[in-house]
Design a protein around this motif. Structure first.
Motif, PDB file in Angstrom:
ATOM      1  N   ALA A 602       0.832  -1.210   0.000  1.00 60.16           N
ATOM      2  CA  ALA A 602       0.000   0.000   0.000  1.00 60.16           C
ATOM      3  C   ALA A 602       0.862   1.252   0.000  1.00 60.16           C
ATOM      4  CB  ALA A 602      -0.933  -0.010   1.210  1.00 60.16           C
ATOM      5  N   LEU A 603       1.887   1.276   0.843  1.00 68.42           N
ATOM      6  CA  LEU A 603       2.720   2.470   0.949  1.00 68.42           C
ATOM      7  C   LEU A 603       3.577   2.673  -0.298  1.00 68.42           C
ATOM      8  CD1 LEU A 603       3.709   2.286   4.732  1.00 68.42           C
ATOM      9  CD2 LEU A 603       1.968   3.710   3.638  1.00 68.42           C
ATOM     10  N   TRP A 604       4.036   1.572  -0.915  1.00 66.60           N
ATOM     11  CA  TRP A 604       4.782   1.735  -2.167  1.00 66.60           C
ATOM     12  C   TRP A 604       3.873   2.277  -3.267  1.00 66.60           C
ATOM     13  CZ3 TRP A 604       9.276   2.938  -3.370  1.00 66.60           C
ATOM     14  CH2 TRP A 604      10.406   2.409  -2.751  1.00 66.60           C
ATOM     15  N   CYS A 605       2.584   1.896  -3.223  1.00 68.54           N
ATOM     16  CA  CYS A 605       1.647   2.415  -4.235  1.00 68.54           C
ATOM     17  C   CYS A 605       1.483   3.927  -4.119  1.00 68.54           C
ATOM     18  CB  CYS A 605       0.291   1.728  -4.095  1.00 68.54           C
ATOM     19  SG  CYS A 605       0.261   0.044  -4.754  1.00 68.54           S
ATOM     20  N   VAL A 606       1.329   4.407  -2.897  1.00 65.48           N
ATOM     21  CA  VAL A 606       1.122   5.842  -2.745  1.00 65.48           C
ATOM     22  C   VAL A 606       2.416   6.607  -3.049  1.00 65.48           C
ATOM     23  CG1 VAL A 606       1.584   6.031  -0.252  1.00 65.48           C
ATOM     24  CG2 VAL A 606      -0.029   7.580  -1.317  1.00 65.48           C
ATOM     25  N   VAL A 607       3.567   6.014  -2.703  1.00 60.85           N
ATOM     26  CA  VAL A 607       4.845   6.640  -3.064  1.00 60.85           C
ATOM     27  C   VAL A 607       4.999   6.665  -4.585  1.00 60.85           C
ATOM     28  CG1 VAL A 607       7.355   6.326  -3.009  1.00 60.85           C
ATOM     29  CG2 VAL A 607       6.035   6.114  -0.906  1.00 60.85           C
ATOM     30  N   GLY A 608       4.653   5.540  -5.238  1.00 63.36           N
ATOM     31  CA  GLY A 608       4.764   5.477  -6.694  1.00 63.36           C
ATOM     32  C   GLY A 608       3.850   6.475  -7.382  1.00 63.36           C
ATOM     33  N   ARG A 609       2.629   6.652  -6.831  1.00 63.84           N
ATOM     34  CA  ARG A 609       1.699   7.617  -7.410  1.00 63.84           C
ATOM     35  C   ARG A 609       2.275   9.036  -7.327  1.00 63.84           C
ATOM     36  NH1 ARG A 609      -3.938   7.706  -7.958  1.00 63.84           N
ATOM     37  NH2 ARG A 609      -3.684   5.549  -8.668  1.00 63.84           N
ATOM     38  N   ALA A 610       2.882   9.373  -6.163  1.00 62.93           N
ATOM     39  CA  ALA A 610       3.471  10.704  -6.000  1.00 62.93           C
ATOM     40  C   ALA A 610       4.667  10.887  -6.936  1.00 62.93           C
ATOM     41  CB  ALA A 610       3.891  10.917  -4.550  1.00 62.93           C
ATOM     42  N   LEU A 627       6.899  -3.501  -6.384  1.00 58.95           N
ATOM     43  CA  LEU A 627       5.497  -3.907  -6.496  1.00 58.95           C
ATOM     44  C   LEU A 627       5.269  -5.033  -7.492  1.00 58.95           C
ATOM     45  CD1 LEU A 627       3.771  -0.390  -6.434  1.00 58.95           C
ATOM     46  CD2 LEU A 627       3.598  -2.174  -4.678  1.00 58.95           C
ATOM     47  N   GLN A 628       6.198  -5.253  -8.420  1.00 60.00           N
ATOM     48  CA  GLN A 628       6.002  -6.219  -9.497  1.00 60.00           C
ATOM     49  C   GLN A 628       5.579  -7.609  -9.006  1.00 60.00           C
ATOM     50  OE1 GLN A 628       6.271  -5.248 -12.895  1.00 60.00           O
ATOM     51  NE2 GLN A 628       5.087  -7.152 -13.009  1.00 60.00           N
ATOM     52  N   PRO A 629       6.177  -8.155  -7.924  1.00 63.64           N
ATOM     53  CA  PRO A 629       5.773  -9.507  -7.494  1.00 63.64           C
ATOM     54  C   PRO A 629       4.326  -9.598  -7.031  1.00 63.64           C
ATOM     55  CG  PRO A 629       7.911  -8.917  -6.555  1.00 63.64           C
ATOM     56  CD  PRO A 629       7.338  -7.663  -7.153  1.00 63.64           C
ATOM     57  N   ALA A 630       3.689  -8.468  -6.724  1.00 65.93           N
ATOM     58  CA  ALA A 630       2.301  -8.478  -6.252  1.00 65.93           C
ATOM     59  C   ALA A 630       1.342  -8.000  -7.336  1.00 65.93           C
ATOM     60  CB  ALA A 630       2.168  -7.590  -5.008  1.00 65.93           C
ATOM     61  N   ALA A 631       1.704  -8.181  -8.595  1.00 63.92           N
ATOM     62  CA  ALA A 631       0.927  -7.633  -9.703  1.00 63.92           C
ATOM     63  C   ALA A 631      -0.523  -8.117  -9.713  1.00 63.92           C
ATOM     64  CB  ALA A 631       1.600  -7.986 -11.030  1.00 63.92           C
ATOM     65  N   THR A 643      -7.699  -1.098   1.488  1.00 63.18           N
ATOM     66  CA  THR A 643      -7.267  -1.383   0.119  1.00 63.18           C
ATOM     67  C   THR A 643      -7.000  -0.077  -0.628  1.00 63.18           C
ATOM     68  OG1 THR A 643      -7.810  -2.461  -1.974  1.00 63.18           O
ATOM     69  CG2 THR A 643      -9.644  -1.496  -0.726  1.00 63.18           C
ATOM     70  N   PHE A 644      -6.000  -0.128  -1.495  1.00 62.57           N
ATOM     71  CA  PHE A 644      -5.694   0.994  -2.389  1.00 62.57           C
ATOM     72  C   PHE A 644      -6.041   0.632  -3.835  1.00 62.57           C
ATOM     73  CE2 PHE A 644      -4.059   2.821   1.188  1.00 62.57           C
ATOM     74  CZ  PHE A 644      -3.216   3.910   1.013  1.00 62.57           C
ATOM     75  N   GLY A 645      -6.749  -0.495  -4.003  1.00 60.86           N
ATOM     76  CA  GLY A 645      -7.104  -0.931  -5.344  1.00 60.86           C
ATOM     77  C   GLY A 645      -6.066  -1.880  -5.919  1.00 60.86           C
ATOM     78  N   PRO A 646      -6.265  -2.353  -7.155  1.00 58.30           N
ATOM     79  CA  PRO A 646      -5.352  -3.332  -7.762  1.00 58.30           C
ATOM     80  C   PRO A 646      -3.925  -2.793  -7.908  1.00 58.30           C
ATOM     81  CG  PRO A 646      -7.413  -3.200  -8.982  1.00 58.30           C
ATOM     82  CD  PRO A 646      -7.418  -2.044  -8.024  1.00 58.30           C
ATOM     83  N   VAL A 647      -2.963  -3.603  -7.556  1.00 59.92           N
ATOM     84  CA  VAL A 647      -1.561  -3.231  -7.741  1.00 59.92           C
ATOM     85  C   VAL A 647      -1.273  -3.032  -9.229  1.00 59.92           C
ATOM     86  CG1 VAL A 647       0.828  -4.033  -7.500  1.00 59.92           C
ATOM     87  CG2 VAL A 647      -0.804  -4.396  -5.636  1.00 59.92           C
ATOM     88  N   SER A 648      -1.942  -3.816 -10.065  1.00 50.00           N
ATOM     89  CA  SER A 648      -1.693  -3.729 -11.514  1.00 50.00           C
ATOM     90  C   SER A 648      -1.950  -2.325 -12.052  1.00 50.00           C
ATOM     91  CB  SER A 648      -2.581  -4.734 -12.258  1.00 50.00           C
ATOM     92  OG  SER A 648      -3.958  -4.503 -11.969  1.00 50.00           O
ATOM     93  N   ARG A 649      -2.915  -1.620 -11.467  1.00 53.58           N
ATOM     94  CA  ARG A 649      -3.201  -0.249 -11.913  1.00 53.58           C
ATOM     95  C   ARG A 649      -1.993   0.648 -11.676  1.00 53.58           C
ATOM     96  NH1 ARG A 649      -7.489   2.322  -8.306  1.00 53.58           N
ATOM     97  NH2 ARG A 649      -8.800   0.710  -9.264  1.00 53.58           N
ATOM     98  N   TYR A 650      -1.359   0.521 -10.520  1.00 51.29           N
ATOM     99  CA  TYR A 650      -0.200   1.350 -10.197  1.00 51.29           C
ATOM    100  C   TYR A 650       0.997   0.950 -11.058  1.00 51.29           C
ATOM    101  CZ  TYR A 650      -2.991   2.733  -6.174  1.00 51.29           C
ATOM    102  OH  TYR A 650      -3.989   3.225  -5.375  1.00 51.29           O
ATOM    103  N   LEU A 651       1.119  -0.351 -11.344  1.00 50.55           N
ATOM    104  CA  LEU A 651       2.214  -0.795 -12.201  1.00 50.55           C
ATOM    105  C   LEU A 651       2.076  -0.212 -13.607  1.00 50.55           C
ATOM    106  CD1 LEU A 651       2.481  -4.544 -11.094  1.00 50.55           C
ATOM    107  CD2 LEU A 651       4.089  -2.694 -10.582  1.00 50.55           C
TER     108      LEU A 651
END
Length: 662
Positions: A602-610, A627-631, A643-651
């Motif tokens: 979750a935290l990597w997703c928000v960092v990646g979005r920023a 994040l790739q291993p949790a695609a 939840t922050f939604g699907p990891v695939s969206r952030y990837l």
């Protein structure tokens, strides 16, 4: 233990080794007693003379100084001849005794009686029983009568009466009526004017199934009060007599009274039989803290506090095997990966490591496995490998694996369940490991069922709930939530409901509109009030709501919320939302990776979005790699809470943003 002074009986003193101190004659004891009565305040020499003699001799002042000098030699034998006194000091026109409260039995007794009024019944019984045991006879026994000593004796007698009556009332509250009867019967004979004591005795007899004896005691009270005081029983005692005659419902202790009585009688027997200094008490304390930790928020907080004290006491005894048992007995299942008290957790890990080094390498495998499991569990939320200069993350992982290996070799089911809890806490080396944790949860459930380990069976279901949520299997997650709730209700485990309530808020977030999900999270946060889990609650509601907004493509509303431990990784995105791109870029520069725990993705997703928003390609590449291993998973849902939604969206966003900058 320092010098001890006693006036609950003959005036006496004992040195730190427990040997009696020679206090010479009655005048010396009287001076010491008078200074104890003064409670650390200065007593002028003139007052000492007045209180020691009805008709003072001509050399009374000189005699008092002689008595004080002799007392100083007796009480501080190691003081140099011209050294400054530390205990019996000269101040202004007189003397004061600067003893600590715990070193004078009368002062200690007064504090115990006062503090017992705020304790739960079981603790009050224990505290007051101990305090009443300090009495060795009448207070200030052997000293001549005088106004000052009569006043102090009367005060201590009143405190003694309060202690006896409060203990009896606490015993009745526990359902231990039969246990209270003998002491109360002897007490009312000695103090027939204490009408509250008569009331307690009558009630104790009635609740012990002795209605006729209870009525006989009322008649006895009426006779003695009339003969010695010239009065009739008061309205409270008369009402009780009427209630006993008609067997009023409110006199019955009610459901659970028998169990409470068994508990009270067993604990009282333990207090009587097992010496207070016995090492068995430390082990019993550790076991009690383990059971207390699952009773609710207050119990969990008390267990954490007393657990450390028990371990410290065991270490002071210098017995590594005892310390290992005290540490290892506290095998309370843990499902959240952030410690409620990181400083305490680090202290416990250090204590476990010290104890491991002291145990023989070729023996005590069970104790070693428990210590290793403790290290793994208490190291939750440890820094990731990139930051752990001392290798603490690697050590915790190693301890988890060693503990598991030892437990499997011993064939000990309960020990293996504890060890697997440690393995679970250290199974966050990278993203996408929810299948591994699901397998651990399944084995813990099985061990719990086969070995009648209810709390571990619950733990296994919660671990599996988390893992099912990570892969969007809400049907499977619901099965484990229902199973955990069923066990919680049957066995009285209230803290389980905190996690299942939050899971259902997550379920709402995945299946309902934003407004409904937001309301569900706000209600779930109420369930955390008083739960005693700050490591879980701090920053959780704002993070859950941020996940909702990111999932729905809505700007966050709580930029100034208390983000707790998540502040560093959330702040860049909040700065982006506020339009401060430069500050966001600065916050991302060399940002530390999030702790490898349930919130890692979750935290990597928000960092990646920023990072994507400000074009920080270096951080974007780091986020993409982590994040790739949790695609195939839902970001944050492995927590079972948010939840922050699907990891695939952030990837996809990261890949698209990198474009020509792979």
């Amino acid at each position: 233990m320092g010098l001890r002074l006693s006036v609950l009986g003959p005036v006496s003193a004992w040195d730190p080794q427990g040997d009696p101190v020679a206090l010479k004659g009655p005048r010396h004891r009287a001076v010491l007693a008078r200074l104890i009565v003064a409670r650390r305040r200065v007593v002028p020499v003139a007052r000492l003379v007045e209180d020691l003699w009805a008709e003072p001799p001509a050399d009374a002042v000189s005699a008092v100084r002689t008595f004080v000098a002799a007392l100083r030699r007796a009480l501080e034998p190691d003081r140099p001849p011209r050294g400054r006194p530390r205990l019996l000091v000269t101040e202004g026109p007189g003397y004061a005794l600067k003893a600590a409260e715990e070193d004078v039995d009368a002062w200690r007794f007064e504090h115990a009686v006062a503090s017992a009024a705020e304790l739960p019944p079981a603790e009050a019984v224990s505290r007051l029983t101990q305090a009443l045991g300090w009495w060795r006879g009448p207070a200030y026994a052997g000293l001549d009568e005088g106004p000052w000593i009569r006043t102090e004796r009367s005060r201590l007698v009143e405190l003694n009466c309060q202690a006896v009556e409060r203990r009896a009332a606490a015993q009745l509250a526990l359902g231990a009526a039969a246990q209270a009867v003998p002491d109360l019967d002897a007490y009312v004979t000695e103090h027939p004017w204490r009408e509250d004591a008569w009331y307690l005795l009558v009630l104790a007899l009635y609740r012990s199934g002795r209605q006729s004896d209870a009525l006989s005691v009322v008649r006895r009270a009426r006779r003695l009060l009339g003969e010695q005081m010239g009065i009739d029983p008061g309205p409270r005692l008369r009402r009780l007599e009427t209630d006993v005659l008609r067997q009023a419902d409110h006199l019955d202790p009610g459901p659970g009274g028998t169990a409470a009585q068994v508990w009270a009688e067993a604990t009282a027997a333990y207090e009587r039989v097992v010496p207070s200094y016995a090492r068995a008490r430390l082990e019993s304390t550790a076991g009690l803290m383990r059971d207390l930790a699952v009773t609710g928020g207050g119990g969990l907080e008390a267990a954490r506090r007393h657990r450390v004290a028990a371990v410290a006491a065991a270490e002071q005894l210098g017995d590594a095997e005892l310390t290992a048992r005290v540490i290892g007995t506290y095998d309370v299942p843990a499902v959240w990966t952030r410690s409620d008290d990181p400083e305490q957790a680090r202290w416990l890990v250090d204590a476990a490591e010290r104890t491991l080094r002291l145990l023989p390498a070729d023996a005590h495998d069970t104790a070693r496995a428990r210590l290793l499991a403790t290290i793994a569990v208490e190291s939750r939320g440890a820094l990731p490998v990139e930051q752990a200069a001392s290798g603490e993350r690697a050590r915790a992982y190693q301890a988890a694996r060693q503990g598991e290996q030892l437990a499997r070799g011993l064939g000990d089911g309960p020990l293996l369940a504890f060890a697997l809890n440690g393995v679970f806490m250290q199974t966050f080396q990278r993203a996408g490991l929810s299948p591994r944790r699901d397998a651990i949860g399944a084995e813990i459930v099985s061990l719990g069922q086969r070995n009648d380990l209810v709390t571990y069976e619950v733990l296994g279901h919660l671990v599996r709930l988390q893992s099912r949520c990570a892969v969007s299997d809400l049907a499977g997650a619901e099965q484990h939530a229902v199973a955990a709730d069923r066990l919680s209700e049957r066995y009285g485990l209230p803290l389980v409901g905190v996690f299942t309530t939050w899971y259902r808020a997550l379920r709402t977030a995945l299946t309902q509109p934003l407004a409904a999900a937001d309301e569900a999270y706000r209600e779930a946060d109420i369930a955390l009030e008083g739960a005693g889990m700050p490591g879980l609650r701090l920053g959780l509601l704002p993070l859950a709501r941020l996940g909702l907004h990111l999932s729905h493509g809505v700007a966050p509303e709580e930029a100034e919320a208390d983000w707790g431990p998540y502040e560093n990784w959330v702040r860049p995105w909040l700065l982006v939302g506020a339009g401060d791109t430069e500050a966001a870029r600065a916050a991302l520069r060399d940002i530390a990776p999030p702790p490898r725990d349930l919130m890692f993705e979750a935290l990597w997703c928000v960092v990646g979005r920023a990072a994507t928003a400000v074009g920080d390609h270096g951080t974007m590449r780091r986020a993409l790699r982590e994040l790739q291993p949790a695609a195939s998973e839902l970001a944050g849902a492995q927590s079972g809470l948010i939840t922050f939604g699907p990891v695939s969206r952030y990837l996809r966003e990261l890949s698209d943003g990198l474009g020509a900058h792979p």
